[in-house]
Design an enzyme around this catalytic site. Structure first.
Site, PDB file in Angstrom:
ATOM      1  N   ASP A  72       0.148 -15.826 -53.930  1.00  0.00           N
ATOM      2  CA  ASP A  72      -0.849 -16.181 -53.096  1.00  0.00           C
ATOM      3  C   ASP A  72      -2.258 -17.337 -52.700  1.00  0.00           C
ATOM      4  OD1 ASP A  72      -0.420 -13.532 -52.991  1.00  0.00           O
ATOM      5  OD2 ASP A  72      -1.240 -12.549 -54.172  1.00  0.00           O
ATOM      6  N   GLY A  73      -2.238 -17.983 -54.171  1.00  0.00           N
ATOM      7  CA  GLY A  73      -3.296 -19.341 -53.984  1.00  0.00           C
ATOM      8  C   GLY A  73      -2.585 -19.587 -52.975  1.00  0.00           C
ATOM      9  N   SER A 189     -12.048  -9.086 -57.555  1.00  0.00           N
ATOM     10  CA  SER A 189     -13.066  -7.916 -57.936  1.00  0.00           C
ATOM     11  C   SER A 189     -12.527  -6.895 -57.646  1.00  0.00           C
ATOM     12  CB  SER A 189     -14.019  -7.471 -57.087  1.00  0.00           C
ATOM     13  OG  SER A 189     -14.405  -6.489 -56.004  1.00  0.00           O
ATOM     14  N   LEU A 190     -10.973  -6.628 -58.343  1.00  0.00           N
ATOM     15  CA  LEU A 190     -10.504  -5.289 -58.704  1.00  0.00           C
ATOM     16  C   LEU A 190     -10.145  -5.384 -60.154  1.00  0.00           C
ATOM     17  CD1 LEU A 190      -8.898  -3.134 -58.748  1.00  0.00           C
ATOM     18  CD2 LEU A 190      -6.221  -4.398 -57.911  1.00  0.00           C
TER      19      LEU A 190
END
Length: 289
Positions: A72-73, A189-190
């Site tokens: 994802d990065g 955030s999660l």
């Protein structure tokens, strides 16, 4: 003839292998393959395949697609620049979870579906993030996941004042705050206790990091909201603004970070028919059971 950028994670050995596999597949179609100049692995192989090398931002001016090879990065890093040129991104996972990616490494031959037009484009909203100091703009970013204002290395809370559409709303005494898009709601955030937001809801999420109060909870705002976060007291403290875990700026006493919806968005291509919560269950829920 299409021009396609392959954007590998230069720190992953598997990304080089995946790049070779992808180039071999793309040879079957009428396209030119381009690679960032800082990708130096196995140059002889890619030169023999007539790949074009250049600065990534310049290659985007002529590209129709970016294929990222990493996690994802890697996709986030490529997407911030691709969005400015309105070039869609397709991710191949050679990392760990790869929540935003569409294919696993062994599925690279499915790039054929792209040339058949058998794909969907998910338009993901982004954030416009500006840092102001003494009335002057110091930095300007676009975030696909989140903007984070956080403390430095010392174990001291920082004091932040947040206004919503010009109206003072909340004072945070915390390790920081996360301002996330729906895409970013499944990231940092999660982990900080924020909710998962359906990607169909275009909104801005504010999640405090380790707040020094039990009544400080995540708040969800309309995507039309303008947030201003001030740092009134950093005399003996450090704080930083970090965007998508990649770009950062140190904050000073009296700085203001202004965040609203960006005029840009990221088009993430998918070559399967999985929906948001199919991916959520597969990548996040089952991986932690």
């Amino acid at each position: 003839m299409q021009k396609i950028i392959i954007y590998p994670n230069t720190g992953k050995e598997l990304a080089t292998q995946a790049a070779r596999m992808m180039v071999n597949e793309l040879e079957k179609y009428d396209c030119t393959v381009m690679l960032p100049a800082d990708f130096t692995a196995d140059r002889d192989f890619f030169a023999s395949k007539c790949c074009v090398f250049g600065k990534y931002e310049q290659l985007l001016c002529d590209a129709q697609l970016v294929i990222t090879l990493g996690g994802d990065g890697t996709l986030l890093r490529a997407a911030r620049h691709a969005a400015l040129k309105r070039v869609p991104v397709l991710g191949v996972n050679v990392g760990n979870i790869g929540y935003l990616t569409s294919l696993e490494m062994e599925q690279i031959p499915r790039i054929a579906d792209y040339f058949k037009g058998e794909y969907t484009a998910e338009k993901r909203m982004m954030l416009n993030v500006k840092l102001w100091r003494a009335g002057l703009e110091q930095a300007h970013f676009h975030a696909l996941n989140e903007a984070v204002i956080s403390k430095g290395s010392l174990s001291r809370v920082i004091h932040l004042h947040m206004s919503v559409n010009g109206i003072p709303m909340r004072k945070y005494n915390a390790d920081g705050v996360i301002i996330a898009t729906p895409t970013g709601s499944t990231a940092y955030s999660l982990s900080a206790g924020g909710p998962v937001i359906d990607q169909a809801l275009e909104s801005i999420l504010v999640t405090p990091i380790c707040p020094y109060s039990l009544n400080m909870r995540p708040v969800l705002f309309s995507d039309k909201t303008v947030l201003e976060i001030k740092t009134p007291d950093l005399i003996d403290r450090q704080a930083f603004l970090t965007v998508d875990g990649e770009e950062s700026a140190e904050l000073s006493c009296g700085d203001t970070v202004v965040i609203n919806r960006s005029k840009y968005s990221t088009d993430i291509l998918r070559l399967d028919d999985r929906k948001f919560f199919n991916i959520f269950n597969e990548k996040l829920v089952r991986n932690t059971d």
